[in-house]
Write an enzyme that holds these catalytic residues in place. Structure first.
Site, PDB file in Angstrom:
ATOM      1  N   SER A 206       2.953   4.986  -1.092  1.00  0.00           N
ATOM      2  CA  SER A 206       3.207   6.290  -0.469  1.00  0.00           C
ATOM      3  C   SER A 206       4.047   6.138   0.783  1.00  0.00           C
ATOM      4  CB  SER A 206       1.884   6.954  -0.101  1.00  0.00           C
ATOM      5  OG  SER A 206       1.338   6.316   1.038  1.00  0.00           O
ATOM      6  N   LYS A 207       4.326   7.262   1.395  1.00  0.00           N
ATOM      7  CA  LYS A 207       5.115   7.294   2.621  1.00  0.00           C
ATOM      8  C   LYS A 207       4.576   6.362   3.697  1.00  0.00           C
ATOM      9  CE  LYS A 207       4.522  11.603   2.206  1.00  0.00           C
ATOM     10  NZ  LYS A 207       4.427  13.040   2.107  1.00  0.00           N
ATOM     11  N   ARG A 208       3.263   6.198   3.710  1.00  0.00           N
ATOM     12  CA  ARG A 208       2.644   5.394   4.761  1.00  0.00           C
ATOM     13  C   ARG A 208       2.969   3.911   4.625  1.00  0.00           C
ATOM     14  NH1 ARG A 208      -3.392   7.401   5.535  1.00  0.00           N
ATOM     15  NH2 ARG A 208      -2.977   6.135   7.366  1.00  0.00           N
ATOM     16  N   ASP A 209       3.496   3.520   3.477  1.00  0.00           N
ATOM     17  CA  ASP A 209       3.782   2.106   3.239  1.00  0.00           C
ATOM     18  C   ASP A 209       5.214   1.736   3.594  1.00  0.00           C
ATOM     19  OD1 ASP A 209       1.186   1.601   2.073  1.00  0.00           O
ATOM     20  OD2 ASP A 209       1.871   2.848   0.424  1.00  0.00           O
ATOM     21  N   GLY A 210       5.854   2.563   4.401  1.00  0.00           N
ATOM     22  CA  GLY A 210       7.238   2.295   4.739  1.00  0.00           C
ATOM     23  C   GLY A 210       8.115   3.214   3.932  1.00  0.00           C
TER      24      GLY A 210
END
Length: 440
Positions: A206-210
């Site tokens: 997801s977005k949180r992973d870069g």
RNA sequence: GCGCCUAUCGUCUAUCGGUUAGGACAUAGGGUUUUCAUCCCUAGAAGCGGGGUUCGACUCCCCGUAGGCGCGCCA
């Protein structure tokens, strides 16, 4: 019958990395088989499907070279067709109207009550389910709008899709879809469900992973060829230990039966390595175009730069660049006299006793040189290193930090020659002065 | 909870019953180089557990375990 496949994203303004991977596999399959790769924009969500979102989608497709063979189909334009199909299904007894929860009348599709539903997935093998484990489902909402399952299948029928290659998250939906195909009197297409892409923790990416959206990779300076190559290798291996491949090679070797069915982690380190490989092999003119754009964006570009100097700089930066957003941070000293000094390098190479005198001596020798080229500058520093018993390294390191502010980068002599004698010497002098003032 | 799926080095993967289980990224060490990057060499690093089937299982089957996905009038 030549295969027809499609990529059917809903345009939400960003194209997720997992989504585009599905597009890549569809594209590779179509090109390998000599079939057609089609684009269907599932824009039924009018709020999110803005013209800009669609534009972004098309841009991303073009950037990655995912050419499609026919005019894109916009699902929102097919609504009447979907409704007609729903009516037909009701008429045939495959679906029925129902007023659930008092929301008004919707149309529900009937799933089998006995036996089993099964299909053979090209990558996952036969997948089956007992009829009792399936459930009837809504195909037309009480507000009159068709639901995804209906629209998706009807469009696939109309587009004469033969192979559906999509994410693993659709395996369960497939039981519903094949029943709609059959109810419509159409033989279901072949299915190939691709493994999901997960993050370093093994969780959905997801977005949180870069960077999660294709546009972010582009902005960070990943090459489309590298991203394409890397993504193609997530869940597919051509065998023979092949990894770096041209697009033609991938097309030639791609087959769905060599796709894995387990989730793949997204390893940014390997992507970065591969991108560096691609950048290194880029024709200088191609690198220059992006190099110039990045330096310009950073506010360092100088139009008055002689072409030879400009090309020389790019030639030194290219082999050391892993992704474009490193530019111009890794080479500002080529463009400005106001370059930054790395504190640790200054401490280690410029602060020691005797450095100002040493730099002054270098300046004196340099300015006396009849020619300022790689051979003469190197010979000069080598001789001085011998005289002082510090070796070449003892000369190179302080001069490098003085001239560039950094302790790593291109070969010192290439760097000096590009700067030219007057500018290089001025830099050393300035450093000497600042060292004595204690302002460095 | 029910259903479906998956399981090889830290990561991506090769292997389609018999291999010293191979490659790549990453990591560590070494060589080359004025530094960095490159390049070259070397090292460590894997078949989830338990049962079967078989002369022989990473590979086939079953059971566990773990994880993922699905179970919307979202797509």
């Amino acid at each position: 019958m030549t295969p027809r496949v499609r990529f059917a994203p809903s345009p939400t303004g960003n194209v997720h990395i997992g989504n585009i991977r599905a597009a890549i596999f569809n594209w590779l399959y179509a090109r390998h088989e000599g079939g057609q790769f089609l684009l269907r924009v599932e824009d039924t969500d009018r709020e999110r499907s803005t013209p800009e979102a669609i534009r972004t989608l098309l841009d991303v497709m073009a950037w990655l070279g995912l050419s499609y063979d026919e005019e894109p189909v916009y699902q929102s334009a097919q609504c009447a067709r979907h409704m007609a199909a729903a009516e037909e299904l009701v008429r045939q007894g495959h679906a029925f109207r129902e007023n659930k929860e008092g929301k008004g009348e919707c149309i529900v599709f009937r799933m089998p009550r006995e036996g089993r539903v099964e299909y053979t997935d090209i990558v996952k093998g036969t997948i089956r389910k007992k009829a009792e484990d399936t459930q009837d489902f809504v195909i037309v909402r009480s507000d009159g709008n068709p639901v995804f399952h209906l629209a998706n299948v009807i469009d696939d029928i109309d587009m004469r899709i033969t192979h559906i290659i999509r994410g693993d998250d659709h395996v369960e939906n497939t039981f519903k879809h094949i029943q709609i195909f059959r109810a419509m009197g159409v033989e279901p297409p072949q299915y190939a469900h691709l493994p999901m892409i997960v993050n370093a923790m093994g969780k959905p990416y997801s977005k949180r992973d870069g960077a999660a959206f294709v546009g972010e990779f582009r902005d960070q300076g990943f090459l489309p060829e590298a991203l394409f190559n890397f993504l193609a290798l997530l869940g597919w291996a051509p065998g023979e230990d092949r990894e770096q491949m041209t697009r033609d090679e991938m097309v030639a070797m791609f087959t769905l039966d060599r796709c894995k069915s387990s989730a793949a982690r997204f390893d940014i380190k390997k992507l970065t390595w591969m991108n560096g490989e691609y950048i290194r092999r880029l024709p200088p003119a191609d690198f220059m175009a992006e190099f110039k754009a990045r330096v310009k964006a950073g506010g360092y570009w100088r139009e008055d730069l002689p072409p030879a100097e400009r090309d020389g700089i790019a030639a030194l930066v290219q082999p050391r660049t892993k992704f474009y957003s490193e530019i111009p941070g890794n080479c500002t000293y080529f463009f400005t006299e106001d370059y930054a000094f790395d504190a640790r390098s200054v401490e280690k190479r410029l602060k020691p006793e005797g450095v100002p005198e040493l730099l002054e001596a270098v300046v004196a020798r340099f300015e006396a040189l009849p020619a300022f080229d790689h051979a003469t500058t190197e010979a000069t520093l080598r001789a001085m290193g011998d005289e002082r018993g510090v070796g070449l390294g003892g000369m190179v390191h302080p001069v490098r930090v003085a001239a560039s502010g950094l302790s790593d980068g291109p070969g010192l002599f290439e760097l000096l020659v590009l700067l030219g004698c007057p500018r290089a010497c001025a830099r050393l002098r300035r450093v000497v002065a600042r060292l004595r003032e204690g302002t460095l």
